[in-house]
Design a protein around this motif. Structure first.
Motif, PDB file in Angstrom:
ATOM      1  N   PRO A  37       0.820  -1.219   0.000  1.00 41.25           N
ATOM      2  CA  PRO A  37       0.000   0.000   0.000  1.00 41.25           C
ATOM      3  C   PRO A  37       0.850   1.263   0.000  1.00 41.25           C
ATOM      4  O   PRO A  37       1.962   1.281   0.530  1.00 41.25           O
ATOM      5  N   ASN A  38       0.330   2.313  -0.610  1.00 43.84           N
ATOM      6  CA  ASN A  38       0.921   3.639  -0.444  1.00 43.84           C
ATOM      7  C   ASN A  38       0.474   4.137   0.931  1.00 43.84           C
ATOM      8  O   ASN A  38      -0.731   4.314   1.166  1.00 43.84           O
ATOM      9  N   PRO A  39       1.393   4.350   1.871  1.00 52.71           N
ATOM     10  CA  PRO A  39       1.002   4.659   3.253  1.00 52.71           C
ATOM     11  C   PRO A  39       0.302   5.994   3.421  1.00 52.71           C
ATOM     12  O   PRO A  39      -0.349   6.228   4.433  1.00 52.71           O
ATOM     13  N   VAL A  40       0.424   6.898   2.428  1.00 46.79           N
ATOM     14  CA  VAL A  40      -0.257   8.192   2.524  1.00 46.79           C
ATOM     15  C   VAL A  40      -1.483   8.228   1.622  1.00 46.79           C
ATOM     16  O   VAL A  40      -2.069   9.276   1.384  1.00 46.79           O
ATOM     17  N   GLY A  41      -1.909   7.057   1.154  1.00 47.97           N
ATOM     18  CA  GLY A  41      -3.125   6.960   0.374  1.00 47.97           C
ATOM     19  C   GLY A  41      -2.912   7.240  -1.097  1.00 47.97           C
ATOM     20  O   GLY A  41      -1.806   7.510  -1.559  1.00 47.97           O
ATOM     21  N   GLY A  42      -4.009   7.193  -1.839  1.00 51.91           N
ATOM     22  CA  GLY A  42      -3.947   7.390  -3.273  1.00 51.91           C
ATOM     23  C   GLY A  42      -4.181   8.816  -3.696  1.00 51.91           C
ATOM     24  O   GLY A  42      -4.600   9.073  -4.824  1.00 51.91           O
TER      25      GLY A  42
ATOM     26  N   PRO B 180      16.007   5.113   8.217  1.00 57.18           N
ATOM     27  CA  PRO B 180      16.198   5.462   9.630  1.00 57.18           C
ATOM     28  C   PRO B 180      15.410   6.673  10.100  1.00 57.18           C
ATOM     29  O   PRO B 180      15.109   6.784  11.288  1.00 57.18           O
ATOM     30  N   ASN B 181      15.067   7.586   9.188  1.00 61.70           N
ATOM     31  CA  ASN B 181      14.333   8.779   9.579  1.00 61.70           C
ATOM     32  C   ASN B 181      12.865   8.732   9.157  1.00 61.70           C
ATOM     33  O   ASN B 181      12.236   9.763   8.963  1.00 61.70           O
ATOM     34  N   MET B 182      12.335   7.522   9.052  1.00 66.10           N
ATOM     35  CA  MET B 182      10.919   7.314   8.745  1.00 66.10           C
ATOM     36  C   MET B 182      10.332   6.356   9.789  1.00 66.10           C
ATOM     37  O   MET B 182       9.892   5.256   9.481  1.00 66.10           O
ATOM     38  N   PRO B 183      10.313   6.773  11.071  1.00 62.15           N
ATOM     39  CA  PRO B 183      10.002   5.830  12.140  1.00 62.15           C
ATOM     40  C   PRO B 183       8.551   5.412  12.256  1.00 62.15           C
ATOM     41  O   PRO B 183       8.262   4.334  12.788  1.00 62.15           O
ATOM     42  N   THR B 184       7.605   6.223  11.784  1.00 63.25           N
ATOM     43  CA  THR B 184       6.192   5.913  11.987  1.00 63.25           C
ATOM     44  C   THR B 184       5.379   6.253  10.736  1.00 63.25           C
ATOM     45  O   THR B 184       5.832   7.026   9.878  1.00 63.25           O
ATOM     46  N   PRO B 185       4.158   5.741  10.638  1.00 63.66           N
ATOM     47  CA  PRO B 185       3.283   6.167   9.541  1.00 63.66           C
ATOM     48  C   PRO B 185       2.981   7.662   9.563  1.00 63.66           C
ATOM     49  O   PRO B 185       2.762   8.260   8.501  1.00 63.66           O
ATOM     50  N   ASP B 186       2.970   8.282  10.743  1.00 61.52           N
ATOM     51  CA  ASP B 186       2.786   9.730  10.812  1.00 61.52           C
ATOM     52  C   ASP B 186       3.928  10.468  10.114  1.00 61.52           C
ATOM     53  O   ASP B 186       3.711  11.493   9.462  1.00 61.52           O
ATOM     54  N   THR B 187       5.150   9.950  10.263  1.00 60.56           N
ATOM     55  CA  THR B 187       6.288  10.551   9.567  1.00 60.56           C
ATOM     56  C   THR B 187       6.051  10.524   8.063  1.00 60.56           C
ATOM     57  O   THR B 187       6.263  11.526   7.373  1.00 60.56           O
ATOM     58  N   ALA B 188       5.611   9.371   7.572  1.00 63.93           N
ATOM     59  CA  ALA B 188       5.345   9.245   6.139  1.00 63.93           C
ATOM     60  C   ALA B 188       4.263  10.213   5.690  1.00 63.93           C
ATOM     61  O   ALA B 188       4.328  10.762   4.581  1.00 63.93           O
ATOM     62  N   LEU B 189       3.278  10.444   6.551  1.00 65.02           N
ATOM     63  CA  LEU B 189       2.148  11.302   6.173  1.00 65.02           C
ATOM     64  C   LEU B 189       2.582  12.747   5.951  1.00 65.02           C
ATOM     65  O   LEU B 189       2.071  13.431   5.067  1.00 65.02           O
ATOM     66  N   VAL B 190       3.545  13.227   6.732  1.00 65.75           N
ATOM     67  CA  VAL B 190       3.982  14.618   6.579  1.00 65.75           C
ATOM     68  C   VAL B 190       5.190  14.758   5.649  1.00 65.75           C
ATOM     69  O   VAL B 190       5.475  15.846   5.156  1.00 65.75           O
ATOM     70  N   TYR B 191       5.875  13.677   5.380  1.00 66.50           N
ATOM     71  CA  TYR B 191       7.127  13.718   4.624  1.00 66.50           C
ATOM     72  C   TYR B 191       7.016  14.344   3.234  1.00 66.50           C
ATOM     73  O   TYR B 191       7.910  15.111   2.832  1.00 66.50           O
ATOM     74  N   PRO B 192       5.969  14.077   2.437  1.00 61.73           N
ATOM     75  CA  PRO B 192       5.927  14.681   1.096  1.00 61.73           C
ATOM     76  C   PRO B 192       5.970  16.199   1.096  1.00 61.73           C
ATOM     77  O   PRO B 192       6.307  16.810   0.083  1.00 61.73           O
ATOM     78  N   GLY B 193       5.636  16.832   2.217  1.00 60.15           N
ATOM     79  CA  GLY B 193       5.732  18.278   2.322  1.00 60.15           C
ATOM     80  C   GLY B 193       6.902  18.739   3.166  1.00 60.15           C
ATOM     81  O   GLY B 193       7.715  19.561   2.734  1.00 60.15           O
ATOM     82  N   LEU B 194       7.039  18.175   4.361  1.00 61.07           N
ATOM     83  CA  LEU B 194       8.033  18.707   5.295  1.00 61.07           C
ATOM     84  C   LEU B 194       9.459  18.338   4.941  1.00 61.07           C
ATOM     85  O   LEU B 194      10.404  18.911   5.485  1.00 61.07           O
ATOM     86  N   CYS B 195       9.619  17.416   3.994  1.00 64.91           N
ATOM     87  CA  CYS B 195      10.968  17.165   3.479  1.00 64.91           C
ATOM     88  C   CYS B 195      11.542  18.405   2.796  1.00 64.91           C
ATOM     89  O   CYS B 195      12.753  18.538   2.662  1.00 64.91           O
TER      90      CYS B 195
END
Length: 424
Positions: A173-178, A256-271
């Motif tokens: 699955p894409n963890p941040v949805g489609g 190593p810097n993607m510890p939780t699904p919440d991290t993945a959820l914000v990553y496309p922007g906060l990166c």
């Protein structure tokens, strides 16, 4: 757990033997079945009689937490002749921008080749050296254009075209949805964090991206073309409006810097804060959720909280990163608190954050590099974000500028999608 007869995906596998697979998460929703689980359930028949090379990392696990490579090797049913390690390595021991190098895996005795940053030319040589006939890709992606695993897959697919190897994607699955969001990569801004023109938050699984790559991009490459055979073994039970916490699957850090699904959820922007002189939280327990710098104070959190950005709140926070920017220096800033995961639009939130940081603090700048601002251009896919910000555009104006690109991408990708549900 309920005993079920499991079917593999995309018509690639026949009916599976009975195995124990959990069918419900703690919240009562049905558990998604990954492509790796479907392959194992069918006794690895899709790989029978082939010399197999596997591109994977610690996310390539089965429900009992054993790695797919270890299980296939132990089963005696799959001839795994090589493993190819992406960024951070096959076993995940390397930090950002690092790899584990070439080595013999001590658990299985299989040769592991360093594939981080490897182009198709290098991979062709590795395929030929190891005798690979079928290449299997099994890595948990996080849905952002600049997360490097999809580009490892692209180069591996191109190498398979040139050698005639079969390519098999074990989908997850894409963890941040489609949901498709953000700007499109423009010509002239390709790099290792964006090799082809796709959206910043593409909203596709790796299997869907593989279908697009094979149809649209591989034929345009030097010595390119379409794969002799592309098989995508689907993730069963996943819908496009599901986030990772909705799947019932256990999260394994893909880096190593993607510890939780919440991290993945914000990553496309906060990166995007990688391109600034603010810490993006590397060296803390909440990377990409804690953002700050020594010059930031409480005013930033107050300004952002007043904007009522959907899905998130901004908590005033202070932290000392142990690595990367501002290492061992006290930083003021915010922690992005997720209040409604299904309403989070990370790229929009990050745009507001950068606009407000620039407005409030004279010390705000792009990270030191030549030319200045090049990294934000590569991450966003063009110089538009940077030039609009410099010209004093509002966050709303910047976000509106890429809406036509998002709409066009949503239409263009439709024929490659494998899963139903929300598309936006």
């Amino acid at each position: 757990m309920k005993r079920r007869n499991l079917l593999a995906g995309a018509g690639a596998l026949a009916a599976a033997p009975l195995i124990d697979v959990p069918t419900a998460s703690a919240g009562g929703s049905k558990k998604v079945m990954t492509g790796a689980m479907a392959l194992a359930a069918d006794g690895y028949r899709a790989l029978a009689g082939q010399k197999v090379g596997v591109i994977s990392n610690p996310t390539g696990i089965l429900p009992d937490f054993t790695h797919l490579v270890d299980t296939m090797h132990a089963s005696g049913k799959v001839n795994v002749v090589a493993v190819f390690g992406p960024e951070h390595g096959f076993r995940g021991s390397a930090q950002a921008g690092g790899s584990e190098g070439d080595h013999v895996d001590p658990r299985t005795g299989i040769m592991v080749y360093d594939a981080y940053g490897a182009n198709a030319d290098k991979l062709v040589k590795l395929y030929q050296q190891s005798g690979v006939e079928t290449v299997v890709f099994d890595i948990q992606d996080v849905g952002a254009r600049f997360y490097t695993y999809i580009w490892t897959m692209f180069e591996a697919m191109l190498a398979a075209v040139r050698t005639g190897a079969r390519f098999v994607v074990l989908d997850r699955p894409n963890p941040v949805g489609g949901y498709a969001r953000g700007p499109m990569l423009k010509p002239g801004y390709t790099s290792g964090v964006g090799k082809k023109e796709i959206l910043q938050q593409h909203g596709m699984t790796v299997g869907e991206l593989a279908r697009m790559f094979n149809a649209e991009y591989l034929p345009l490459e030097p010595n390119g073309g379409q794969l002799t055979e592309l098989t995508v073994i689907e993730a069963k039970g996943w819908k496009r409006d599901q986030l990772y916490d909705d799947t019932g699957l256990t999260w394994v850090m893909p880096s190593p810097n993607m510890p939780t699904p919440d991290t993945a959820l914000v990553y496309p922007g906060l990166c995007l804060f990688e391109a600034t002189n603010l810490s993006e939280g590397r060296g803390t327990t909440r990377p990409f959720e804690l953002i700050g710098a020594p010059y930031i104070d409480y005013k930033w959190a107050e300004a952002l909280q007043a904007k009522n950005i959907p899905g998130v709140d901004f908590r005033e926070a202070y932290f000392t990163p142990t690595i990367s920017k501002n290492a061992n220096v006290l930083c003021g800033g915010v922690q992005v608190q997720i209040t409604d995961p299904h309403k989070v639009e990370a790229i929009t939130a990050a745009t507001h954050m950068i606009v407000e940081a620039k407005r409030l603090y004279p010390d705000f700048s792009w990270r030191a590099e030549t030319p200045p601002g090049r990294w934000i251009d590569l991450l966003t896919g063009s110089d538009r974000f940077r030039t609009m910000l410099t010209a004093g555009a509002s966050a709303e104006e910047i976000v509106a500028a890429w809406k036509p690109e998002t709409d066009a991408w949503t239409t263009r990708r439709a024929k490659y999608l494998l899963y139903r549900g929300a598309h936006r």
